[in-house]
Design an enzyme around this catalytic site. Structure first.
Site, PDB file in Angstrom:
ATOM      1  N   SER A 252      18.934   4.347  34.747  1.00 32.63           N
ATOM      2  CA  SER A 252      18.665   5.802  34.706  1.00 32.63           C
ATOM      3  C   SER A 252      18.250   6.687  36.116  1.00 32.63           C
ATOM      4  O   SER A 252      18.107   7.738  35.992  1.00 32.63           O
ATOM      5  CB  SER A 252      17.474   5.817  33.816  1.00 32.63           C
ATOM      6  OG  SER A 252      16.228   5.240  34.423  1.00 32.63           O
TER       7      SER A 252
ATOM      8  N   HIS B  20      13.126  -0.504  37.885  1.00 32.17           N
ATOM      9  CA  HIS B  20      12.412   0.226  38.721  1.00 32.17           C
ATOM     10  C   HIS B  20      11.056  -0.604  39.497  1.00 32.17           C
ATOM     11  O   HIS B  20      10.720  -0.217  40.665  1.00 32.17           O
ATOM     12  CB  HIS B  20      11.644   1.503  38.198  1.00 32.17           C
ATOM     13  CG  HIS B  20      12.715   2.538  37.874  1.00 32.17           C
ATOM     14  ND1 HIS B  20      13.565   2.404  36.852  1.00 32.17           N
ATOM     15  CD2 HIS B  20      12.708   3.743  38.278  1.00 32.17           C
ATOM     16  CE1 HIS B  20      14.302   3.521  36.771  1.00 32.17           C
ATOM     17  NE2 HIS B  20      13.836   4.441  37.653  1.00 32.17           N
TER      18      HIS B  20
END
Ligand code: DGL
Length: 263
Positions: A6, A177
């Site tokens: 993303s 992340h």
């Protein structure tokens, strides 16, 4: 290699790939227009995966690296159905890296709700005690790029607290992340708790399906053969790439919204 996430999270996978195999050709998609994925419904995550993989499959890549745990948790079957390419995910790679009896997982809300980590780890090691913690505020924080603050430390401490209370011996970065927070997390973790980055295991597995040869581990990292595509603000994303990769790649804007334009 086709890599998708993303946003900047997939850089942790890209970095490991380049560290392991050198500057191999990679196509990287950051679907920033729809980040964070981790707060979306399973239906939305599956529809998005379909669009991203369809786009990547036309890009002449040799394998697909699902550099997003949320997609891996909820849409791995979609990815495999659409593409004829070898597909490598982070969750199976992480499960193979565990030898501890008590394990914590930090992940997005969608990944934690799916229990994908718990299921995969128990397949490999049925007696493992696993505690999963959703961290909904971490992806927006990391995408903002402004990490080294007291606020960030406070937030990370909150998310670590249940894992520390459960006396885990290892913590998996269950969102791609989170390895970008490693220095901050390290400050807050007792030394005897191992941090596990699934990207290390995933990268190592690539040679089994592509025949790529590993390079010595002291090479200088370079990303000249990586093409980056984003679904919003290419300039901002190029700036983030410099922050995490130390290089300014060319970043191109693409549109992936077809069926999912109603999200
Ligand atoms: N980096 C992804 C993951 O590993 C997606 C995070 C998000 O967009 O919420 O789950």
């Amino acid at each position: 290699m086709g890599i998708f996430d993303s946003g900047v999270g997939g850089f942790t996978v890209l970095r490991q790939v380049v560290k392991t195999y050198g500057d191999v050709p990679c196509v990287y998609i950051a679907d920033t227009a729809r980040a964070p994925y981790g707060e979306k419904s399973p239906g939305e995550i599956r529809l998005i995966a379909e669009e991203v993989v369809q786009w990547l499959s036309e890009k002449n890549v040799s394998a697909l690296l699902v550099a997003c745990n949320t997609t891996n948790s909820l849409a791995l079957d979609v990815v495999k159905k659409i593409s004829n390419l070898p597909v490598l995910g982070l969750i199976q790679a992480a499960a193979e890296m565990i030898y501890e009896d008590r394990v914590g997982v930090l992940a997005t809300s969608a990944t934690v709700s799916s229990l994908a980590y718990t299921k995969e780890i128990l397949l490999n090691k049925p007696n493992t005690f696993i505690v999963e913690q959703a961290c909904p505020k971490l992806v927006p924080l990391i995408e903002s790029g402004n990490l080294d603050t007291d606020e960030s430390r406070k937030l990370i401490h909150e998310y670590l607290r249940p894992l520390l209370a459960a006396k885990v011996q290892a913590i998996i970065f269950g969102c791609s992340h989170y390895p970008l927070l490693e220095p901050l997390i390290q400050e807050l973790l007792p030394k005897n708790i191992r941090m596990i980055d699934p990207a290390v295991g995933l990268s190592s597995n690539i040679s089994k399906v592509t025949g790529l040869n590993k390079v010595p581990n002291d090479i200088k990292l370079s990303y000249r053969n990586t093409r980056v595509y984003t679904t919003s603000s290419p300039n901002t994303f190029a700036f983030r790439a410099v922050q995490w990769l130390g290089e300014i790649p060319s970043v191109e804007l693409i549109s992936l919204r077809s069926k999912s334009c109603f999200f």
